[in-house]
Scaffold this active site. Structure first.
Site, PDB file in Angstrom:
ATOM      1  N   ASP B  12      42.555  39.977  42.438  1.00 35.33           N
ATOM      2  CA  ASP B  12      43.282  40.919  41.664  1.00 35.33           C
ATOM      3  C   ASP B  12      42.392  42.194  41.594  1.00 35.33           C
ATOM      4  O   ASP B  12      41.396  42.136  41.151  1.00 35.33           O
ATOM      5  CB  ASP B  12      43.192  40.106  40.236  1.00 35.33           C
ATOM      6  CG  ASP B  12      44.173  39.031  40.333  1.00 35.33           C
ATOM      7  OD1 ASP B  12      45.450  39.042  40.454  1.00 35.33           O
ATOM      8  OD2 ASP B  12      43.669  37.981  39.676  1.00 35.33           O
ATOM      9  N   ASP B 131      56.797  36.141  38.095  1.00 33.94           N
ATOM     10  CA  ASP B 131      55.989  35.749  36.642  1.00 33.94           C
ATOM     11  C   ASP B 131      57.278  35.034  35.763  1.00 33.94           C
ATOM     12  O   ASP B 131      57.921  35.612  35.179  1.00 33.94           O
ATOM     13  CB  ASP B 131      55.762  37.015  36.221  1.00 33.94           C
ATOM     14  CG  ASP B 131      54.492  37.712  37.046  1.00 33.94           C
ATOM     15  OD1 ASP B 131      54.009  36.897  37.897  1.00 33.94           O
ATOM     16  OD2 ASP B 131      53.992  38.978  36.775  1.00 33.94           O
TER      17      ASP B 131
END
Lengths: 199, 256
Positions: B12, B131
């Site tokens: 990330d 998501d």
């Protein structure tokens, strides 16, 4: 060995170029297919779709076919392997027809085949020094069905298919050697050696 | 042996550095992307996912330069996501050295983009990131890094992206993400069974056992994890050893 890598204008050529360079080649990325005609050796990389790639090559198809079948060392990777065949279920129109046979959709529920799979090679210079049991990275929905005896490795995914083909210095691999770690780099080096020896 | 199950360390990335946070918040820096990517490749990672967690239009060039550096010494696949807004963005990211591009918000807002990209670049490089957050008996799709509910059902959306040509689904459980309490097995299995493309499970990994569980009971094709690798708690090789012991097919690492 100088290798001309065909750029169809889509996708990542960085990996294949880097893999070939690491294996000792001088790489030239070519976006004008006419430049392939004078090349010392050719790599067709594995990104894009059959029809789109052939649209780019079609204007010089007879000359390119002749250049390849006359013995110019050539490697096709994934889609690049598929366009070396005569036709594909993916798109209408002919391929480079350097190998006899066609390209068909994989018979498996979950496609694309995406990930590392076993490649079971025959004793072939393309796999020299590749450790037994080495796996290679695949990302494909279609596979080649040769109509001549050119398979030098097999893989299973819903069906058994030829994951590598070779006829002299003309090679095709359904997996991505440039994405397959050390065994893949070894295979690229083997292609370059085969190319040198065919001169 | 069938196709092996993949172990995918996730980077990330925020402002050029790899970060780790809890539930998309409280981010801490853990290293630079090229160094971590190569370290994971050496541990036997099957693939690397690089996600830009603070993607902005102004940051696009910076992101591509970070992708390029990360791709430089990688000989395994690299998936890049975050801030991919358009067909052109996908093309540029592939050019920078990504093998696959993951699209999330843009796919929800403009689903035709999935088909356009699949037709031009091939399905194999189009990853749709979903998501999902539990809402009673179902899961809802969120966009904009998990900040905006869309009203879409995650299972229906997963089926739709397959029909539109996505080659893979990167499924993150927002409920599990950052908790280190394990992947959402039910969500993962539901999406796997509803679709016909490979599914990468993400969110919630805290132990090796969690990875084993999501690849067996969860039926995922691949498991993505960040913190268990970033903090040196475990290596990819440790995970593979555990999987092999349970009879799960994994790639053998072969020395050069």
């Amino acid at each position: 060995m100088k290798v001309s890598v065909m750029d169809y204008g889509v996708g990542n050529l960085h990996s294949i170029a880097k893999g070939l360079e690491r294996a000792g080649a001088t790489v030239e990325v070519v976006s004008d297919p006419a430049l392939l005609l004078g090349s010392e050796s050719i790599v067709f990389p594995g990104v894009g779709a059959f029809g789109a790639a052939m649209d780019i090559l079609r204007p010089i198809l007879p000359e390119l076919n002749k250049h390849i079948v006359d013995g110019t060392p050539t490697m096709g990777v994934c889609l690049g392997m598929q366009i070396l065949f005569e036709r594909s279920e993916e798109s209408p129109g002919v391929g480079l027809s350097a190998f006899r046979g066609e390209v068909k959709k994989l018979k498996s529920r979950r496609i694309p085949q995406m990930g590392w799979n076993d490649v079971v090679p025959e004793a072939d210079p393309l796999f020299e020094g590749v450790p037994r049991g080495a796996q290679f990275y695949f990302a494909n929905s279609y596979v080649c069905h040769p109509e001549e005896d050119v398979a030098v490795a097999k893989t299973e995914y819903g069906e058994s298919f030829p994951s590598a083909v070779r006829k002299g210095a003309l090679c095709g691999v359904q997996f991505h050697p440039e994405k397959s770690g050390p065994p893949g780099l070894r295979l690229l080096a083997n292609f370059l050696r085969i190319a040198e020896e065919s001169k | 042996m069938p196709l092996t199950k993949r172990i995918i360390p996730c980077l990330d990335v925020r402002d050029g550095t790899v970060v780790k946070g809890v539930c998309f918040k409280n981010l801490q820096s853990v290293g630079d992307p090229p160094t971590l990517a190569v370290a994971y490749q050496e541990q036997g990672a099957d693939e690397i996912v690089f996600l830009d967690v603070k993607a902005t239009v102004a940051g696009a060039a910076t992101l591509r330069s970070a992708v390029k550096k990360t791709a430089e010494n990688l000989f395994i696949p690299l998936t890049v996501g975050g801030g991919t807004r358009s067909f052109e963005d996908v093309r540029e990211t592939l050019k920078a050295g990504a093998d696959k591009v993951s699209v999330n918000t843009a796919a929800v807002e403009n689903p035709e983009m999935i088909t356009e990209c699949a037709d031009a670049f091939g399905s194999q490089c189009v990853v749709v990131a979903i998501d999902a957050k539990r809402d009673n008996d179902s899961w809802e799709v969120y966009t904009y890094s998990g900040t905006r509910p869309t009203g879409r059902d995650a299972v229906e959306w997963a089926k739709e992206v397959c029909d539109r040509g996505a080659g893979e689904i990167l499924l993150t459980s927002m409920d599990a993400d950052g908790t280190k309490a394990g992947y959402d097995i039910e969500l993962t299995r539901t999406i796997v069974r509803a679709t016909n493309v490979p599914v990468i499970a993400s969110g919630g990994c805290g132990t090796i056992e969690h990875i084993v569980e999501v690849l067996t009971r969860g039926e995922a094709d691949a498991a993505l994890a960040a913190s268990i690798f970033h903090y040196g708690q475990h290596t990819v090789a440790d995970v593979k050893e555990a999987l092999r012991a349970k009879g799960v097919p994994v790639r053998e690492s072969v020395a050069e």
